[in-house]
Scaffold this motif. Structure first.
Motif, short mmCIF file in Angstrom:
data_model
loop_
_atom_site.label_atom_id
_atom_site.label_comp_id
_atom_site.label_asym_id
_atom_site.label_seq_id
_atom_site.Cartn_x
_atom_site.Cartn_y
_atom_site.Cartn_z
N VAL A 521 0.86 -1.18 0.00
CA VAL A 521 0.00 0.00 0.00
C VAL A 521 0.89 1.23 0.00
O VAL A 521 1.96 1.24 0.64
N ILE A 522 0.51 2.23 -0.78
CA ILE A 522 1.20 3.53 -0.78
C ILE A 522 0.26 4.53 -0.15
O ILE A 522 -0.88 4.71 -0.62
N LEU A 523 0.69 5.20 0.91
CA LEU A 523 -0.13 6.14 1.65
C LEU A 523 0.21 7.57 1.26
O LEU A 523 1.36 7.99 1.41
N LEU A 524 -0.77 8.28 0.72
CA LEU A 524 -0.58 9.69 0.35
C LEU A 524 -1.20 10.57 1.42
O LEU A 524 -2.13 10.17 2.10
N PRO A 525 -0.67 11.81 1.59
CA PRO A 525 0.25 12.52 0.72
C PRO A 525 1.74 12.28 0.99
O PRO A 525 2.58 12.79 0.25
N ASP A 526 2.08 11.51 2.02
CA ASP A 526 3.50 11.37 2.38
C ASP A 526 4.25 10.41 1.47
O ASP A 526 5.49 10.45 1.42
N GLY A 527 3.53 9.53 0.77
CA GLY A 527 4.20 8.57 -0.10
C GLY A 527 4.80 7.40 0.66
O GLY A 527 5.62 6.66 0.12
N THR A 528 4.36 7.20 1.91
CA THR A 528 4.86 6.09 2.72
C THR A 528 4.42 4.77 2.11
O THR A 528 3.27 4.61 1.69
N GLU A 529 5.34 3.79 2.09
CA GLU A 529 5.03 2.48 1.55
C GLU A 529 4.99 1.47 2.69
O GLU A 529 5.81 1.51 3.61
N ASP A 530 4.00 0.55 2.65
CA ASP A 530 3.87 -0.43 3.72
C ASP A 530 3.35 -1.73 3.12
O ASP A 530 2.79 -1.75 2.01
#
Length: 543
Positions: A521-530
């Motif tokens: 999963v890519i979490l926006l707006p930070d662009g964190t990937e998990d």
């Protein structure tokens, strides 16, 4: 109120609806569910009732105020603030700007005569502003907007900076604000709403149901949300795609389902009995026809048999289902698509910054984020239809992208169904393309129909047909299950399950995420990937 008399609706050469006889009427207190399978003509009919299109035959008269929410709202001035767009429903936006201008003028002028003139002008504007509800109406607009998932920070932004889903919610807020008199939606406005729950989260849908239940004007709603139909409608218009007619049921949703099932059983019995009688008449005519003395009687029997069948409704066939299968991916390298340091800014508003990602062959990724976090914008950048403000894309060996746009941006509305799919796959043999379109339920005269006249569900199917013809190895899918009936939605989900290429998915549909079985999963707006986990499933409907 709306009255449609002898209405005939066509899309290209196809007759979608022929409604001679008693007029179709919408009056105050009528909450009508406009239903029928995808392609039956619901969206086209609603557009004509709203005055956005002309019927092939018949007439439509309208009295009182109308509020129309199309599936794809027209693009207006995208530099307008979202708040001002909502307020414009009652003309409050321009009044506020004029009042602000007069306030600034009063602070600047030193001449008494000019000051008096500015004060009088301001007073006139303020009086008119008060007559339209004044600052209470401004608060009401904010309350409606907030209930639809548009907080104050979003309302303060220009439309240009909002996602397609947010802009659609702004339009819905504008229409409901125009229809409300401050007491919960109790006004005489006739609302025409095409899939109003698209892009709404669960809390907003619950609020909308309550608003529509309390609305005292007329209402026609197209929706795949069965709970909304069950809670809100007190009448149903069923567009029968087989017969090209509208069946009117003056009852709520649950009683309608029983009544329609009874009607279908009656039609089957009538046809069976008529076919039995017609068969007996023809058999008797065949025996008598051999004798010259009884030839006239035999001919009359055949005519009677033909008349029996001609007077029957056309036999209902099972609703056709689109056979959706995403393409067998073309060969590609280990990492067909990479991006680094992607940033998107609108004016002083930063949407996201420093997003890095690597899409490996066959990988499955969900992009999550609250509304306005830039999910659609990120997919546009990956598809090459929008530029990032910094960073860039790094295509890998053999990359072939297939992009499904939430707002059907990849379709040419002026071109025909056939021209759209031919443009998507110019090198594919004609017969292969025709077979493909047939699998997506586009055949015969519908191939010449302009894409702009299709319903939302039909546009979705056409866009997916273009994807299937592409042999893409990376699919970028932005809300691929929107506007689909339950059967077509399940077909898309099954296609997701079986596709062997890489997928980057944006969705509000938890079922779509589950069908994808994502790894990341890519979490926006930070662009964190998990790594994906079931905990993220609860965020899907909020995203």
């Amino acid at each position: 109120m709306i009255t449609a008399t002898d209405l005939e609706v066509r899309a290209g050469v196809r007759t979608l609806l022929s409604a001679p006889g008693p007029a179709l009427r919408v009056q105050a207190g009528d909450r009508i569910g406009l239903v029928g399978r995808n392609g039956a003509g619901k969206t086209t009919t609603l557009r004509i009732l709203a005055g956005e299109g002309e019927p092939y035959a018949g007439s439509v008269t309208r009295t009182g105020e109308l509020g129309y929410l199309p599936q794809d709202p027209k693009e207006g001035d995208l530099d307008v603030l979202a708040k001002d767009r909502v307020l414009s429903a009652r003309g409050l936006d321009s009044l506020l700007r004029k009042m602000e201008k007069q306030q600034a003028l009063m602070a600047e002028v030193a001449d008494d005569e000019r000051l008096d003139k500015a004060v009088r002008k301001y007073g006139e504007l303020e009086e008119r502003f008060a007559s339209l509800g004044g600052y209470e109406a401004e608060s009401e607009a904010a309350r409606i907007s907030n209930s639809l998932g548009l907080p104050d920070r979003i309302l303060a932004q220009p439309l240009r900076t909002l996602s397609g889903g947010q802009r659609r919610r702004v339009e819905l807020a504008r229409i409901l604000f125009a229809a409300s008199d401050g007491s919960g939606g109790r006004s005489g406005t006739t609302l025409l709403l095409d899939e109003p729950t698209n892009h709404l989260d669960a809390d907003s849908i619950t609020w909308l149901r309550g608003f529509l239940q309390n609305h005292e004007g007329g209402l026609i709603v197209i929706s795949h949300d069965v709970e909304l139909l069950a809670d809100v409608v007190n009448r149903v218009w069923f567009l029968d795609a087989v017969r090209g007619e509208a069946d009117v049921y003056n009852m709520g949703w649950k009683k309608y389902l029983d009544a329609r099932a009874t009607d279908e059983q009656r039609r089957r019995r009538e046809r069976a009995n008529a076919e039995k009688k017609a068969s007996a008449l023809r058999a008797q005519a065949a025996k008598m026809g051999a004798k010259a003395t009884k030839a006239v009687a035999a001919q009359n029997m055949v005519k009677r048999a033909d008349k029996l069948l001609a007077n029957l409704d056309e036999e209902r066939v099972s609703d056709r289902v689109a056979h959706i299968r995403f393409p067998e991916p073309a060969p590609c390298g280990k990492t067909p698509l990479m991006a680094s340091n992607l940033t998107k800014v609108y004016g002083s508003l930063e949407i996201f910054t420093g997003v890095d990602l690597a899409i490996d062959r066959g990988s499955r990724v969900v992009v999550l984020g609250l509304n306005g976090a830039g999910k659609t914008t990120l997919l546009r950048i990956l598809a090459g239809t929008e530029k990032s403000d910094s960073g860039g894309l790094e295509p890998g060996h053999g990359l072939r992208i297939g992009y499904f746009a939430q707002e059907h941006d990849t379709l040419d509305d002026m071109a025909s169904v056939w021209e759209n799919v031919r443009h998507a796959a110019p090198d594919t043999p004609e017969q292969e393309l025709r077979s493909l379109l047939g699998a997506f339920m586009f055949t015969g005269p519908q191939l010449e129909q302009p894409a702009g006249t299709l319903s939302g569900g039909e546009k979705t199917r056409l866009a997916l047909a273009g994807l299937v013809s592409s042999a893409a190895n990376v699919l970028l899918l932005d809300e691929p299950t929107n506007n689909l009936d339950p059967i077509s939605r399940e077909q898309v989900l099954e296609a997701l399950r079986s596709y062997k290429g890489a997928v980057v998915l944006v969705t509000h549909d938890p079922g779509a995420a589950e069908a994808l079985s994502p790894e990341r999963v890519i979490l926006l707006p930070d662009g964190t990937e998990d790594h994906w986990s079931q905990d993220y499933l609860d965020l899907i409907t909020l995203a």
